[in-house]
Motif scaffolding. Structure first.
Motif, mmCIF file in Angstrom:
data_model
loop_
_atom_site.group_PDB
_atom_site.id
_atom_site.type_symbol
_atom_site.label_atom_id
_atom_site.label_comp_id
_atom_site.label_asym_id
_atom_site.label_seq_id
_atom_site.Cartn_x
_atom_site.Cartn_y
_atom_site.Cartn_z
ATOM 1 N N VAL A 224 -6.803 -59.552 -54.531
ATOM 2 C CA VAL A 224 -6.905 -59.917 -53.113
ATOM 3 C C VAL A 224 -5.484 -60.088 -52.615
ATOM 4 N N MET A 225 -5.080 -59.291 -51.637
ATOM 5 C CA MET A 225 -3.655 -59.095 -51.394
ATOM 6 C C MET A 225 -2.997 -60.037 -50.410
ATOM 7 N N SER A 226 -3.731 -60.533 -49.455
ATOM 8 C CA SER A 226 -3.090 -61.343 -48.416
ATOM 9 C C SER A 226 -3.528 -62.799 -48.523
ATOM 10 N N SER A 227 -2.672 -63.687 -48.008
ATOM 11 C CA SER A 227 -3.019 -65.115 -48.016
ATOM 12 C C SER A 227 -4.246 -65.367 -47.142
ATOM 13 N N LYS A 228 -4.341 -64.654 -46.007
ATOM 14 C CA LYS A 228 -5.518 -64.810 -45.151
ATOM 15 C C LYS A 228 -6.784 -64.395 -45.884
ATOM 16 N N GLY A 229 -6.675 -63.333 -46.661
ATOM 17 C CA GLY A 229 -7.833 -62.876 -47.417
ATOM 18 C C GLY A 229 -8.266 -63.882 -48.467
ATOM 19 N N LYS A 230 -7.300 -64.452 -49.167
ATOM 20 C CA LYS A 230 -7.616 -65.439 -50.197
ATOM 21 C C LYS A 230 -8.227 -66.685 -49.582
ATOM 22 N N ILE A 231 -7.647 -67.146 -48.458
ATOM 23 C CA ILE A 231 -8.170 -68.335 -47.791
ATOM 24 C C ILE A 231 -9.556 -68.066 -47.229
ATOM 25 N N GLY A 232 -9.709 -66.916 -46.572
ATOM 26 C CA GLY A 232 -10.986 -66.578 -45.961
ATOM 27 C C GLY A 232 -12.105 -66.472 -46.970
ATOM 28 N N ARG A 233 -11.784 -65.977 -48.157
ATOM 29 C CA ARG A 233 -12.804 -65.821 -49.181
ATOM 30 C C ARG A 233 -13.404 -67.168 -49.583
ATOM 31 N N PHE A 234 -12.549 -68.178 -49.747
ATOM 32 C CA PHE A 234 -13.040 -69.489 -50.154
ATOM 33 C C PHE A 234 -13.641 -70.264 -48.980
ATOM 34 N N LEU A 235 -13.055 -70.087 -47.789
ATOM 35 C CA LEU A 235 -13.613 -70.755 -46.612
ATOM 36 C C LEU A 235 -15.007 -70.246 -46.280
ATOM 37 N N LYS A 236 -15.298 -69.019 -46.675
ATOM 38 C CA LYS A 236 -16.623 -68.449 -46.412
ATOM 39 C C LYS A 236 -17.719 -69.300 -47.038
ATOM 40 N N LEU A 237 -17.417 -69.919 -48.173
ATOM 41 C CA LEU A 237 -18.386 -70.777 -48.844
ATOM 42 C C LEU A 237 -18.487 -72.151 -48.188
ATOM 43 N N LEU A 238 -17.346 -72.620 -47.644
ATOM 44 C CA LEU A 238 -17.285 -73.983 -47.122
ATOM 45 C C LEU A 238 -17.504 -74.058 -45.611
ATOM 46 N N ALA A 239 -16.968 -73.086 -44.901
ATOM 47 C CA ALA A 239 -17.035 -73.108 -43.428
ATOM 48 C C ALA A 239 -17.214 -71.694 -42.902
ATOM 49 N N PRO A 240 -18.413 -71.105 -43.101
ATOM 50 C CA PRO A 240 -18.623 -69.705 -42.716
ATOM 51 C C PRO A 240 -18.412 -69.447 -41.226
ATOM 52 N N GLY A 241 -18.720 -70.431 -40.386
ATOM 53 C CA GLY A 241 -18.507 -70.249 -38.955
ATOM 54 C C GLY A 241 -17.043 -70.064 -38.614
ATOM 55 N N LEU A 242 -16.181 -70.775 -39.318
ATOM 56 C CA LEU A 242 -14.744 -70.652 -39.092
ATOM 57 C C LEU A 242 -14.250 -69.269 -39.498
ATOM 58 N N VAL A 243 -14.800 -68.747 -40.588
ATOM 59 C CA VAL A 243 -14.409 -67.414 -41.049
ATOM 60 C C VAL A 243 -14.825 -66.357 -40.034
ATOM 61 N N GLU A 244 -15.986 -66.537 -39.424
ATOM 62 C CA GLU A 244 -16.410 -65.593 -38.379
ATOM 63 C C GLU A 244 -15.440 -65.611 -37.205
#
Length: 270
Positions: free
Chosen positions: A236-256
């Motif tokens: 997973v290449m970008s910091s946004k990608g890494k953060i978004g992947r984990f936030l998807k489990l915790l705060a899916p609305g924020l990822v959207e």
């Protein structure tokens, strides 16, 4: 000497991976370059040859299973072995699902045939040889294969499918010595989005994503190759990608919201 097949090698990330492999290993790596644009492949092969890397140009349409099989057979016949398959061929698309007419939905299936089935067919043909060499499988997916991106329903569907297929295959290959690395590039400075399809299934001619922070092709290729060589499961290449992947489990609305923010204003859902 290692023998490596790269699909989608005529430009962009695939071409850059070929150049980097040749520059790093010279005559210690033989490259099989596959794509539909023969003249582009020949130009890349010429560049790789300057570092002493033997090359084989294979015109290949990965949407045709027989051509995928022929690609692998030709590589093994020419070089005698196969050590890695990099499934990089793919097409992008950008269209709001509601804007796609029912009579145009066929290109969703076409996209799946390129991005998923092409990878599966090449992998199926290569697997017996990779088991012999205890080699490498690489799947170039996308962050859109980890987080659904609005305006890219078709593309996300194909990349999520790739993610699932190679994740399951990795488990099946435990104990066989074959590594499976799935790479998840974000926005990379290539033409893939400009050449991708629009709601009518025609070349878009523009990108619907903000590209100010696009990763360079050189960096993307370097990270994929490093992941392959280290036998990493995922890249997973970008910091946004890494953060978004984990936030998807915790705060899916924020990822959207983050995904929507990545779209240009003129292509956001209305």
């Amino acid at each position: 000497m290692q023998v490596i097949i790269i699909t989608g090698a005529s430009d962009g990330i695939g071409a850059e991976m070929a150049r980097q492999l040749a520059a790093q290993r010279g005559p210690q790596v033989s490259l099989v370059l596959a794509a539909r644009k023969v003249s582009n492949l020949q130009a890349i092969a010429s560049q790789c040859s300057t570092w002493g890397s033997p090359t084989l140009v294979m015109p290949t349409d990965v949407t045709v299973q027989a051509q995928c099989q022929n690609l692998v057979a030709a590589a093994v016949s020419h070089f005698g072995r196969l050590d890695a398959l990099i499934n990089n061929a793919g097409v992008s698309a950008q269209a709001l699902f509601a804007d796609v007419k029912a009579e145009d939905l066929g290109w969703y299936e076409d996209l799946m045939r390129i991005n998923l089935w092409g990878s599966m067919w090449c992998t199926h043909a290569a697997l017996p040889h990779l088991k012999k060499s205890r080699g490498h499988l690489v799947a170039v997916s996308s962050l859109a294969g980890l987080v659904g991106v609005p305006g890219r329903t078709a593309y996300s569907a194909t990349k999520f499918a790739m993610t699932g297929f190679f994740e399951a295959l990795r488990a099946e290959l435990r104990g066989n010595g074959v590594s499976v690395t799935t790479a998840y590039p974000g926005v990379v400075a290539t033409q893939i989005r400009y050449r991708g399809l629009n709601a009518q299934g025609l070349p878009a001619g523009s990108s619907g994503l903000k590209e100010d922070d696009a990763m360079s092709v050189e960096e993307c290729a370097r990270l994929i190759l490093r992941g392959m060589q280290a036998r990493e499961r995922e890249v997973v290449m970008s910091s946004k990608g890494k953060i978004g992947r984990f936030l998807k489990l915790l705060a899916p609305g924020l990822v959207e919201k983050m995904a929507l923010a990545a779209l240009k204003d003129d292509v956001k859902p209305r």
